[in-house]
Every structure is written in C-alpha cells, then in structure tokens.
Design an enzyme around this catalytic site. Sequence first.
Site, PDB file in Angstrom:
ATOM      1  N   GLU A 128     -40.300  14.932 101.484  1.00 53.24           N
ATOM      2  CA  GLU A 128     -39.753  16.101 102.173  1.00 53.24           C
ATOM      3  C   GLU A 128     -40.073  16.168 103.668  1.00 53.24           C
ATOM      4  OE1 GLU A 128     -40.838  19.666 100.040  1.00 53.24           O
ATOM      5  OE2 GLU A 128     -39.671  19.093  98.304  1.00 53.24           O
TER       6      GLU A 128
ATOM      7  N   GLU B 111     -38.331  16.191  92.040  1.00 51.27           N
ATOM      8  CA  GLU B 111     -39.024  17.469  91.796  1.00 51.27           C
ATOM      9  C   GLU B 111     -37.998  18.503  91.392  1.00 51.27           C
ATOM     10  OE1 GLU B 111     -41.513  19.050  94.949  1.00 51.27           O
ATOM     11  OE2 GLU B 111     -42.353  17.065  95.353  1.00 51.27           O
TER      12      GLU B 111
HETATM   13  C1  FCB Z   1     -42.172  21.110  97.244  1.00 51.43           C
HETATM   14  C2  FCB Z   1     -43.361  20.217  97.486  1.00 51.43           C
HETATM   15  C3  FCB Z   1     -44.375  20.235  96.381  1.00 51.43           C
HETATM   16  C4  FCB Z   1     -44.573  21.631  95.833  1.00 51.43           C
HETATM   17  C5  FCB Z   1     -43.251  22.240  95.470  1.00 51.43           C
HETATM   18  C6  FCB Z   1     -43.341  23.598  94.841  1.00 51.43           C
HETATM   19  O1  FCB Z   1     -41.602  21.464  98.457  1.00 51.43           O
HETATM   20  O2  FCB Z   1     -42.941  18.882  97.652  1.00 51.43           O
HETATM   21  O3  FCB Z   1     -45.559  19.680  96.865  1.00 51.43           O
HETATM   22  O4  FCB Z   1     -45.272  22.385  96.728  1.00 51.43           O
HETATM   23  O5  FCB Z   1     -42.445  22.322  96.605  1.00 51.43           O
END
Ligand code: FCB
Length: 453
Positions: A167, A355
């Site tokens: 990210e 994620e």
């Molecule tokens: C993302 C991050 C991860 C976590 C989630 C909830 O942006 O990559 O580390 O904090 O959000």
Amino acid sequence: MTDKYRFPADFLWGTATSAYQIEGSPAADGAGRSIWHRFSHTHDNTFLDQTGDIACDHYRRYKDDVRVMSELGLNAYRFSIAWGRVFPEGTGKVNRKGLDFYSRLVDALLEKGIKPNATLFHWDLPEALDDRGGWLNRDIAEWFSDYAGTMWEALGDRVDMWSTLNEPWVVTDGGYLHGVLAPGHANPFETAIASHNLMRSHGMAVQRFRSSNAAQKGKIGIAVNLEPKYPASQSAEDLDATRRADAYMNRQYLDAIFLGHYPEEMREIFGEAWPEWPDEDMRLIKQPIDFLGVNYYTRGVTRYHRELRPVQVKRVPQPQSITTQTDWEVFPAALTRILLWVTERYGRPPIHITENGAAFYDPPQPIDGRVDDPLRAEYFRQHLRAAHDALSKGVDLRGYFAWSLLDNYEWALGYSKRFGLVHVDYETQQRTIKSSGRYYASVIASNGTELAK
Ligand code: FCB
C-alpha cells in the site's frame, strides 16, 4: 450442495498479517528499530499511546500461530519481513539472527503445507534509514533492492511469492501528507517525492529479482489498496472530484506500473508540488510484474470539498449501509467492480486479493471458550461471493488472504480495533478461533461451495 461458488482447485486460501502489527520484541536479537517504534513511542501519536512492543508476541509464539493456521486449513499465509531485523542499520551488515527468524517461520509454514507469501515492506522502515531521509532520499531504491536481494538469497529456495511494497498510497497519504502514520510528516512536496521513490524502489527491486536465482521459481508483485470511487451526485463538481480521488488513490500506482506514466490528475491535485519525473524513472517503474495484490476494504462515495486540499474530496457516509468499527461502508459489489476494472484496464493481470476484512465490536473476552462474531463471518461470506463473481466474469483471480489471522496492533488506532479471525487476549496472549474463523475454515474445506448457504 450446489457448486455455484466453487473456486479453482489450486486457489490460495490464506490470511494476512504484517510484522510490526503482530511480532512484538522490536529490539530482539540485535534488530534495528523502525519508524513505527519511534512514532508509537512519541506521545499523542497513537490511541492511548499504544505501541507494538508486545503486540501478539508472534516473534516468540510463531510456532503456535502456524498451528492455528493449520487448524483453519489455510494453504497460504501472507506475512511481512521487518527490514530492520535483517539490516539493523537499513543497509550494510546483515543481522543473521533476524534473518533466521523468517527462515524458521518459513520452514514451520512449509511443514504444515502452507505456502509463504512474503511482503518486503509493510511500513516499518528502519529508523536508521529515516534518519538518512527515508523515502525522500533517492538512494532508497538501491537500499531497498539490496535488502530484497538478501532476502531472495536467504529464502528464495523456499518462498516463491514476493511482494515489494504494501500500500504505497497509505504510506504517503498517512505518513507524508496528513501525518497520521509514521513518520508523521505533513507536506505535499514530500508526499510527491516519497510516492515516486516508493515506486522507483519497487521497480528497481523487480528488475533485480529478474536477475536473481529466486526468479527461477518465484513470482513477484506488489500489494496496492484499491477503493472504487462513486460520485455522490451527478454534478460536474462531484464527478470531477471522483475522477481526482480515483487518480490519487488507484491509478497513481497502477498507471505507473502498467502504463509507465502517472495520471494527469496528479498535476491538477498537487500543482507545483508534483514535478516532471524523468522518463528513465518511469521506465524503471514499468517493470512487468507476475501478479497484482489487491487490498480491498470499502468503496468511497465522493463529494467535492473546497477546503480539503490538495485532493478536494470528501467521503460521504451512507446511512443505509452497515459500516464497520473503522467507519468503512460494507459494500461487497465494489470488490467485483474493482477487480473487473483492473482486468479491463491493465490487460488481465493475475490477481491475489491480498487483504480484505473488517473490524467489528467483538465480545471483549471469550465466553465459554467461544467468540461469536457473526457480522465478520457475514462480511467474509459476502466478499468471497463478490470475489467469485469476478472470477466467473473472467478475472484471473488466484488467491484470497483474509485480513487478519489475529487481532493485532492497528497502527495509530492501537489495539482498539480487532480484525482477527482469531481472538487475542492481550493479557495472556491466549488465542481463540472466533466463529468467523470457523466459518472461513468451512469455506476453505469446501473450496468455496459453502458460500452458497
Ligand atoms: C490496511 C493495512 C493493514 C491493516 C488493514 C486494516 O491498510 O495494509 O496493515 O492495517 O488496513
């Protein structure tokens, strides 16, 4: 049971974590501290001044955690490597003991048939490098590639899935524009430079990967957070704001990687803070990648807002929707949409959802050994259905990594938000699989068909 939601036989079912959020022991075995250590130890930066000093104590309990993963039936696990454990000074001398920790973790995973998926940078930059300018120093592309090369030499025989960065948008928006994440700067001129140097570091590392031994069996990609933007109204101002928001958060990184240029809106947003970057930098950034990691949590319904510079956009709450404890609207259809968009715009790259998950108010402690979290289970059900929808519409989707294996340190929000499939009692470090974890395990065991219920 119907086969409607069956996933491909070789689909990766994983969970994701990151080093600073779970490991604890920030200085153990000669590790160099990170900017997250410094940031969280500075008064008023995080919820109740909480730090990752102990977190889930995963550095010492990793074997137990791998056992939990195995109990869930995972066949893959995404984790990140703390750069400062391997290079306490960020560059120079390797710290064997730090490196060995990841080597042992990888062996423990492989022993249970769990495929390791390693991210090289998930926000915990060595403090020593920040002291040399961090992401603002152009040399960081070499520092990062050297570190990456060391990891490939050490683990490339056993790890075949690598991501360069996690990210980059959050790193720069939170860390350099708004100052709410480490290193806590708030300066648009720096935002542009940090962002570009992150991308150069990514590109140089991918280039270096191709000439390493690890490349023979391994694959490399990057994890970006994507958030489809929807206009709050059809007014010209809102449509323009939506276009800017999309360029800033989504296309800034993907256009650079896949098309070799930044969106035109970057100049519109940053004005003189956005320089003309040299063509050779753009060529470096545009390295072919083997897969794209997509982190997806929510969509953004977008309205023009004059004062909120530089992007001049505001997210509009959607009262008809359920929102999570971090105030993110639950909107699974946008996951399908963003995956289709990537597929169409960038030529159908292989994708992993690296994620996806939600913080909800869970019972604070297990009751009779159980933690029931029906909203989180439902979140996963809906998003996995949405992911399957994308697959059936032609997206080359290869894997799904739920965020997160464990409740953990949610950056500036400290321990106030729980994202885990597994509950962590921070007093005793006891792990309890939540009902959402059991649910995910049943989806994995059925290779998706359970989602039809
Ligand atoms: C993302 C991050 C991860 C976590 C989630 C909830 O942006 O990559 O580390 O904090 O959000």
